[in-house]
Design a protein around this motif. Structure first.
Motif, PDB file in Angstrom:
ATOM      1  N   UNK A  20       9.515   0.607   4.771  1.00 23.49           N
ATOM      2  CA  UNK A  20       8.238   1.432   4.480  1.00 23.49           C
ATOM      3  C   UNK A  20       7.886   0.464   3.301  1.00 23.49           C
ATOM      4  N   UNK A  21       8.783   0.231   2.287  1.00 18.29           N
ATOM      5  CA  UNK A  21       8.255  -0.605   1.098  1.00 18.29           C
ATOM      6  C   UNK A  21       7.819  -1.757   1.299  1.00 18.29           C
ATOM      7  N   UNK A  22       8.661  -2.571   2.263  1.00 19.33           N
ATOM      8  CA  UNK A  22       8.309  -3.930   2.509  1.00 19.33           C
ATOM      9  C   UNK A  22       6.776  -3.802   3.112  1.00 19.33           C
ATOM     10  N   UNK A  23       6.560  -2.932   3.992  1.00 14.68           N
ATOM     11  CA  UNK A  23       5.038  -2.591   4.513  1.00 14.68           C
ATOM     12  C   UNK A  23       4.180  -2.469   3.575  1.00 14.68           C
ATOM     13  N   UNK A  24       4.508  -1.614   2.384  1.00 14.32           N
ATOM     14  CA  UNK A  24       3.444  -1.245   1.544  1.00 14.32           C
ATOM     15  C   UNK A  24       3.147  -2.481   0.346  1.00 14.32           C
ATOM     16  N   UNK A  25       4.193  -3.262   0.112  1.00  9.02           N
ATOM     17  CA  UNK A  25       4.104  -4.198  -0.638  1.00  9.02           C
ATOM     18  C   UNK A  25       3.223  -5.603   0.000  1.00  9.02           C
ATOM     19  N   UNK A  26       3.528  -5.502   1.292  1.00  8.61           N
ATOM     20  CA  UNK A  26       2.514  -6.729   2.084  1.00  8.61           C
ATOM     21  C   UNK A  26       1.074  -6.197   1.923  1.00  8.61           C
ATOM     22  N   UNK A  27       0.827  -4.963   2.148  1.00  8.72           N
ATOM     23  CA  UNK A  27      -0.747  -4.431   1.969  1.00  8.72           C
ATOM     24  C   UNK A  27      -1.066  -4.540   0.535  1.00  8.72           C
ATOM     25  N   UNK A  28      -0.200  -4.212  -0.122  1.00 11.48           N
ATOM     26  CA  UNK A  28      -0.886  -4.415  -1.569  1.00 11.48           C
ATOM     27  C   UNK A  28      -1.428  -5.887  -2.072  1.00 11.48           C
ATOM     28  N   UNK A  29      -0.443  -6.775  -1.428  1.00  7.75           N
ATOM     29  CA  UNK A  29      -0.776  -8.114  -1.432  1.00  7.75           C
ATOM     30  C   UNK A  29      -1.917  -8.636  -1.032  1.00  7.75           C
ATOM     31  N   UNK A  45       5.081  10.812   1.251  1.00  6.69           N
ATOM     32  CA  UNK A  45       4.503  12.085   0.939  1.00  6.69           C
ATOM     33  C   UNK A  45       3.394  12.255  -0.221  1.00  6.69           C
ATOM     34  N   UNK A  46       3.785  11.326  -1.331  1.00  4.47           N
ATOM     35  CA  UNK A  46       2.921  11.543  -2.375  1.00  4.47           C
ATOM     36  C   UNK A  46       3.102  10.250  -3.260  1.00  4.47           C
ATOM     37  N   UNK A  47       2.193  10.062  -4.193  1.00  2.00           N
ATOM     38  CA  UNK A  47       2.058   8.946  -4.763  1.00  2.00           C
ATOM     39  C   UNK A  47       3.438   8.812  -5.875  1.00  2.00           C
ATOM     40  N   UNK A  48       3.825  10.107  -6.135  1.00  2.00           N
ATOM     41  CA  UNK A  48       5.031  10.015  -7.094  1.00  2.00           C
ATOM     42  C   UNK A  48       6.212   9.622  -6.477  1.00  2.00           C
ATOM     43  N   UNK A  49       6.561   9.946  -5.243  1.00  2.00           N
ATOM     44  CA  UNK A  49       7.629   9.191  -4.461  1.00  2.00           C
ATOM     45  C   UNK A  49       7.492   7.941  -4.287  1.00  2.00           C
ATOM     46  N   UNK A  50       6.522   7.349  -4.056  1.00  2.00           N
ATOM     47  CA  UNK A  50       6.012   6.050  -4.082  1.00  2.00           C
ATOM     48  C   UNK A  50       6.523   5.369  -5.411  1.00  2.00           C
ATOM     49  N   UNK A  51       5.935   5.709  -6.523  1.00  2.00           N
ATOM     50  CA  UNK A  51       6.335   5.121  -7.800  1.00  2.00           C
ATOM     51  C   UNK A  51       7.554   5.105  -8.219  1.00  2.00           C
TER      52      UNK A  51
END
Length: 58
Positions: A20-29, A45-51
């Protein structure tokens, strides 16, 4: 009988979070989406978990 965790160097949950993090990093980039949008699309579930997982929470 061996479980999936017996065959992997990390737990199943950690592997899912890594994916999930790899997918998110690609999206951010590669997109103009907000961090909130991307974290939700990646299944957090929420931004805190992601952070917490990305260590960018402050």
């Amino acid at each position: 009988m061996k479980t999936l965790n017996d065959y992997m160097a990390i737990s199943y949950r950690m592997k899912i979070d890594q994916f999930r993090l790899e997918k998110a990093f690609l999206e951010l980039k590669n997109t103009d989406k907000t961090v909130l949008e991307i974290s939700q699309e990646a299944g957090f579930d929420n931004l805190s978990n992601f952070k917490i997982l990305t260590d960018c929470g402050g």
